[in-house]
Design an enzyme around this catalytic site. Structure first.
Site, mmCIF file in Angstrom:
data_model
loop_
_atom_site.group_PDB
_atom_site.id
_atom_site.type_symbol
_atom_site.label_atom_id
_atom_site.label_comp_id
_atom_site.label_asym_id
_atom_site.label_seq_id
_atom_site.Cartn_x
_atom_site.Cartn_y
_atom_site.Cartn_z
ATOM 1 N N LYS A 129 0.815 4.613 6.946
ATOM 2 C CA LYS A 129 0.230 5.481 5.925
ATOM 3 C C LYS A 129 0.802 6.891 6.076
ATOM 4 C CE LYS A 129 -2.786 2.492 4.205
ATOM 5 N NZ LYS A 129 -1.977 1.339 4.615
ATOM 6 N N SER A 183 0.808 -1.224 0.000
ATOM 7 C CA SER A 183 0.000 0.000 0.000
ATOM 8 C C SER A 183 0.843 1.276 0.000
ATOM 9 C CB SER A 183 -0.966 0.011 1.189
ATOM 10 O OG SER A 183 -0.267 0.281 2.376
#
Lengths: 150, 416
Positions: A107, A70
């Site tokens: 993230k 990701s």
């Protein structure tokens, strides 16, 4: 970096990442040997120490392995080792190791009009909007990424 | 003023740092060989799980309440302990590391709740470990304050800054919870009607002197705010060094016990050399499984007096094996064994014996060489033949968490 055995007691063995392993100091003394001294001698410096470069605050720094894709456009590939510093405060655009409802994730923080998003860096993954109901916490800030070449 | 910083449920908290899913869930940590409970989260305490509770008796409870169970991971706890201590050391001039999860900090220059709170914040943020802080004039009072901070405050910080507060707190504090008061002393005190810390503080000091020795008197003075136990900034020489383990599976044969005892004795000798000490006694003990009352119970203990103090591996192992042979009985099944080297003296101050036939200089060189190789290549790379290679008596650790902080192969993995 290598592990250092610190102490062995009845029930305990102490280990720590050995902060001295990479620090070997070349010792030169021109009084020992006669002859022409090396012209490089004045330019000798300490050897490079990767610990110093990667770890600003050893007490608060942990190594964490990333599994998944990701964050690949941020340079974090599956299997890479991230250097995570817990002592730093997150800023907008920081890459964070966060805990959402008990699960770890990595993230990029994005604050937009008072809304907090955790942004993946891979178009196949959706952004995560952090809401009041979520149990959200920043575990640490990713400061470096160690990626094996080839 | 002195601040006691005490990590909350330290081992359980260490497991939680790398496992946020078990936050607010019951967590227990089991002793070596997964024998009994040695650490509990608050949630596990609420379920009524006691310290020292044998794990096998908890099976139903563990399943019913989904309790998270871990084997001790001392590499992890040791690393986090070091981090916690390092963080605190950046905040004060002087500190005494009292145990793996407690330290006394010198607050003489400036004592305030805010300073305690700042240290608590910093430790939590940098390491993930929650701590409680108790601030008072003496160590004994700081211990009481830390207890109150942990149990009765939200902030996790408590300071004794006036006499009325101290009186009120000591009045509610049971005497056996005081630092240094064991069950025996507590019984003695209760027999004469002393139940609270305040009652103890106010009882006749002559009586304390006569009945509880000098430590009782010191304890009483410390409760009045008079320092009898200052911060200890240098480490004391260990009087005894013990290496003992429960076996993963029980042992009957003498040859297997020899391997275990030989290995523990060698570990003791190595520790002595690290401390630059020599021992004058070597003791060996064995014990059978107390949880199998139907099996024959036998718990022998043998002390061997040495003529010349030593820290030589071969010599200490030889004496330990001799001791073992003298107490071994072949009709018992053993669960645990250990070696204690005692009455230590500083190396180099040993009294030589006229009839000593050992070439101690040569032995010393061998030990130095072995220690060097083992520190470079890993523990036990060179060991005595008697220690064997079977490793049957090694630890049973079925629920060991990874060494998140000390082994690259086991670092925290995160799915991103």
């Amino acid at each position: 970096m290598k592990l250092k055995h610190l102490k062995h007691t009845d029930i305990l063995d102490f280990f720590a990442v050995d902060e001295t392993t990479l620090l070997s100091i070349p010792m030169f003394s021109d009084s020992v040997q006669a002859g022409f001294p090396s012209p490089a001698e004045d330019h000798l410096d300490l050897d490079l120490n990767l610990n110093d470069y990667l770890v600003q605050n050893p007490s608060a720094t942990f190594c964490v392995k990333a599994i998944g894709e990701s964050m690949k456009d941020a340079g974090i590939k599956s299997g890479d080792i991230m250097i995570v510093d817990k002592s730093l405060e997150p800023k907008n655009r920081s890459i964070v190791l966060a805990v959402i409802d008990g699960e770890f994730t990595v993230k990029r923080v994005n604050v937009n009009n008072d809304e907090l998003y955790l942004m993946p860096e891979n178009s196949n993954f959706p952004p995560i909007k952090i809401t009041e109901e979520m149990d959200f916490q920043v575990w640490g800030i990713v400061t470096y990424i160690i990626h094996k070449a080839v | 003023m002195i601040a006691l910083v005490d990590c909350n449920n330290f081992y359980a908290s260490c497991e939680r740092v790398f496992n946020p899913k078990i936050d607010k869930k019951p967590v227990i940590v089991l002793s070596n060989n997964d024998g009994c409970v040695i650490a509990r989260s608050n949630e596990a305490k609420t379920l009524g799980i006691k310290m020292g509770h044998p794990a096998f008796k908890l099976k139903n409870l563990i399943e019913e309440y989904n309790i998270n169970v871990f084997s001790t991971n001392f590499a992890l706890y040791g690393d986090l302990s070091k981090r916690v201590m390092n963080v605190m050391s950046t905040e004060v001039e002087k500190m005494e590391i009292y145990s793996i999860d407690e330290a006394f900090l010198d607050f003489t220059d400036y004592a305030s709740k805010e300073r305690g709170a700042a240290i608590r914040e910093k430790v939590k943020k940098w390491t993930g470990i929650p701590v409680s802080v108790g601030i008072a004039q003496t160590k004994v009072l700081a211990k009481v304050a830390a207890h109150i901070a942990k149990k009765h405050t939200k902030a996790g910080v408590f300071m004794f800054d006036d006499e009325n507060l101290i009186r009120r707190a000591l009045n509610m504090f049971t005497v056996e919870d005081l630092w240094g008061v064991g069950t025996k002393i507590a019984q003695k005190l209760k027999a004469v009607g002393i139940h609270t810390a305040l009652q103890f503080r106010e009882c006749d000091s002559n009586w304390v002197n006569r009945n509880l020795s000098v430590n009782g008197v010191r304890l009483q003075k410390e409760l009045f705010g008079e320092v009898c136990y200052p911060l200890e900034l240098t480490r004391k020489r260990k009087q005894n060094i013990c290496t003992a383990r429960s076996f993963g599976s029980e042992i009957k044969k003498l040859s297997k016990l020899k391997e275990a005892i030989g290995s523990y004795a060698n570990t003791c000798a190595t520790k002595l050399r690290k401390e630059k000490s020599c021992c004058t006694t070597v003791s060996v003990f064995l014990s059978t499984n107390p949880f199998k009352p139907q099996a024959k119970q036998y718990n022998p203990y043998k002390v061997i007096q040495l003529n010349v103090p030593t820290n030589d591996s071969m010599e200490i192992v030889k004496f330990a094996i001799k001791g073992l042979e003298s107490i071994y009985r072949n009709d018992c099944i053993y669960k645990k064994a250990g070696v204690i080297v005692g009455r230590t003296v500083p190396q180099g101050q040993t009294q030589l014996s006229l009839f000593d036939s050992l070439d101690r200089g040569k032995r010393k060189n061998i030990n130095i060489a072995v220690d060097k190789v083992n520190s470079l290549m890993g523990k036990n790379k060179i060991h005595l033949a008697v220690e064997g290679n079977g490793r049957k008596w090694k630890l049973k650790q079925e629920r060991l968490s990874p060494c998140y902080t000390t082994r690259f192969a086991e670092i925290l993995e995160v799915r991103i």
